[in-house]
Design a protein around this motif. Structure first.
Motif, short mmCIF file in Angstrom:
data_model
loop_
_atom_site.label_atom_id
_atom_site.label_comp_id
_atom_site.label_asym_id
_atom_site.label_seq_id
_atom_site.Cartn_x
_atom_site.Cartn_y
_atom_site.Cartn_z
N GLY A 1 0.80 -1.23 0.00
CA GLY A 1 0.00 0.00 0.00
C GLY A 1 0.83 1.27 0.00
O GLY A 1 0.44 2.28 -0.56
N GLU A 2 2.01 1.23 0.64
CA GLU A 2 2.78 2.46 0.83
C GLU A 2 3.70 2.81 -0.33
O GLU A 2 4.30 3.87 -0.35
N VAL A 3 3.84 1.91 -1.31
CA VAL A 3 4.63 2.22 -2.51
C VAL A 3 3.83 1.87 -3.75
O VAL A 3 2.89 1.07 -3.70
N HIS A 4 4.18 2.50 -4.85
CA HIS A 4 3.53 2.15 -6.13
C HIS A 4 4.58 2.14 -7.22
O HIS A 4 5.73 2.53 -6.99
N VAL A 5 4.19 1.67 -8.41
CA VAL A 5 5.17 1.54 -9.50
C VAL A 5 4.62 2.17 -10.78
O VAL A 5 3.42 2.10 -11.05
N SER A 6 5.50 2.81 -11.54
CA SER A 6 5.17 3.36 -12.86
C SER A 6 6.19 2.83 -13.86
O SER A 6 7.35 2.61 -13.51
N PHE A 7 5.74 2.64 -15.10
CA PHE A 7 6.62 2.12 -16.15
C PHE A 7 6.66 3.09 -17.32
O PHE A 7 5.65 3.71 -17.67
N TYR A 8 7.82 3.18 -17.97
CA TYR A 8 7.93 3.98 -19.19
C TYR A 8 9.14 3.49 -19.98
O TYR A 8 10.18 3.19 -19.38
N GLY A 9 8.99 3.41 -21.31
CA GLY A 9 10.09 2.90 -22.14
C GLY A 9 10.54 3.87 -23.20
O GLY A 9 11.25 3.50 -24.13
N GLY A 10 10.10 5.14 -23.12
CA GLY A 10 10.52 6.13 -24.09
C GLY A 10 9.44 6.51 -25.09
O GLY A 10 9.52 7.53 -25.76
N TYR A 11 8.41 5.66 -25.20
CA TYR A 11 7.25 5.98 -26.05
C TYR A 11 6.09 5.11 -25.59
O TYR A 11 6.25 4.18 -24.80
N GLU A 12 4.91 5.42 -26.08
CA GLU A 12 3.67 4.86 -25.54
C GLU A 12 3.62 3.33 -25.56
O GLU A 12 3.25 2.70 -24.59
N ASP A 13 3.99 2.72 -26.70
CA ASP A 13 3.83 1.27 -26.83
C ASP A 13 5.12 0.49 -26.62
O ASP A 13 5.28 -0.61 -27.14
N ALA A 14 6.05 1.07 -25.88
CA ALA A 14 7.34 0.41 -25.68
C ALA A 14 7.16 -0.97 -25.03
O ALA A 14 6.35 -1.15 -24.14
N GLU A 15 7.96 -1.91 -25.51
CA GLU A 15 7.93 -3.29 -25.00
C GLU A 15 8.82 -3.40 -23.76
O GLU A 15 8.41 -3.92 -22.74
N ARG A 16 10.05 -2.91 -23.90
CA ARG A 16 10.99 -2.90 -22.77
C ARG A 16 10.86 -1.54 -22.08
O ARG A 16 10.99 -0.50 -22.72
#
Length: 259
Positions: free
Chosen positions: A54-69
């Protein structure tokens, strides 16, 4: 930890331990933690593990919207990551495209040949003419100075703005199929309509990669968001496992890239 391990594969335990240490570090220091580039299966594991906290969360980004890695930022509740926080740079490969050709393997082989690990590089993009790739910003200038050839093709790496990002020609075809099992050779045979024996030979002869790493076990059980690359055929992703049919076969949603 044992109750966490049981939901994943044995070989994924070291990665799970890493994720747990990142979460602990974030909780104890109350500061965000930025990971290297993760493949879709690793992103899934991070999401599963962080999702229970509950006290942490995660965000992802790979440089563009549909990035795989994509890179992940594991962060305290107060922190909302912006794109710049992911520290990703876009690089274009300038080469004499009228006289020479490059391939995904040639680009990747050259990049890892600089001594940098695969996890520091994101997606490699090709639009039919131009090649670009994403990488961790802190190694960008080093890689730029190290690379002047890819195979026997002279190249120059040029840093680009995100507005210059090309649209890759690869796009997944969604395929709904039923398979008798999630074994690697069974899935390859079914998707590419080849014999199970031929699929087994492709695996054992080193022509198959699972999540960008060589895999020579035909009986390996695939799981959600695994990506299988088959040389000469294309790529397969397990996008959803939809349960069993009346005939006790697995109903699966695949993403397929045909060569």
């Amino acid at each position: 930890m044992q109750e966490v391990y049981q939901h994943f594969r044995k070989e994924e335990q070291p990665f799970i331990d890493n994720v747990q240490s990142w979460v602990t570090q974030t909780e104890e220091t109350y500061t965000p933690y930025l990971t290297d580039f993760l493949d879709p299966r690793q992103q899934y594991i991070v999401e599963m593990l962080v999702g229970k906290k509950g006290e942490v969360h995660v965000s992802f980004y790979g440089g563009y919207e549909d990035a795989e890695r994509r890179r992940a930022i594991i962060c305290p509740e107060y922190f909302e990551p912006k794109k710049d926080d992911f520290e990703i740079e876009l690089m274009e490969v300038n080469y004499p495209s009228k006289f020479a050709t490059l391939s995904h393997g040639k680009v990747l082989g050259t990049l890892t040949g600089t001594g940098m690990k695969r996890e520091l590089f994101g997606d490699i993009l090709f639009d039919g003419l131009r090649w670009q790739f994403l990488l961790a910003a802190n190694i960008a200038s080093y890689v730029q100075t190290q690379v002047s050839k890819m195979g026997n093709v002279s190249v120059r790496l040029e840093s680009k703005m995100y507005t210059d990002l090309i649209t890759p020609i690869d796009s997944w075809t969604i395929v709904h199929d039923t398979v008798s099992s999630l074994r690697l050779d069974t899935v390859i045979a079914s998707i590419y309509n080849i014999s199970r024996q031929r699929a087994k030979e492709l695996v054992t002869s080193g022509k198959v990669k699972l999540n960008w790493a060589a895999m020579e076990r035909p009986d390996f059980e695939l799981g959600i968001l695994d990506i299988v690359s088959v040389r000469g055929y294309g790529r397969i992703q397990i996008q959803a496992i939809e349960g069993k049919s009346k005939k006790d076969k697995w109903r699966v949603e695949f993403g397929v890239l045909y060569k």
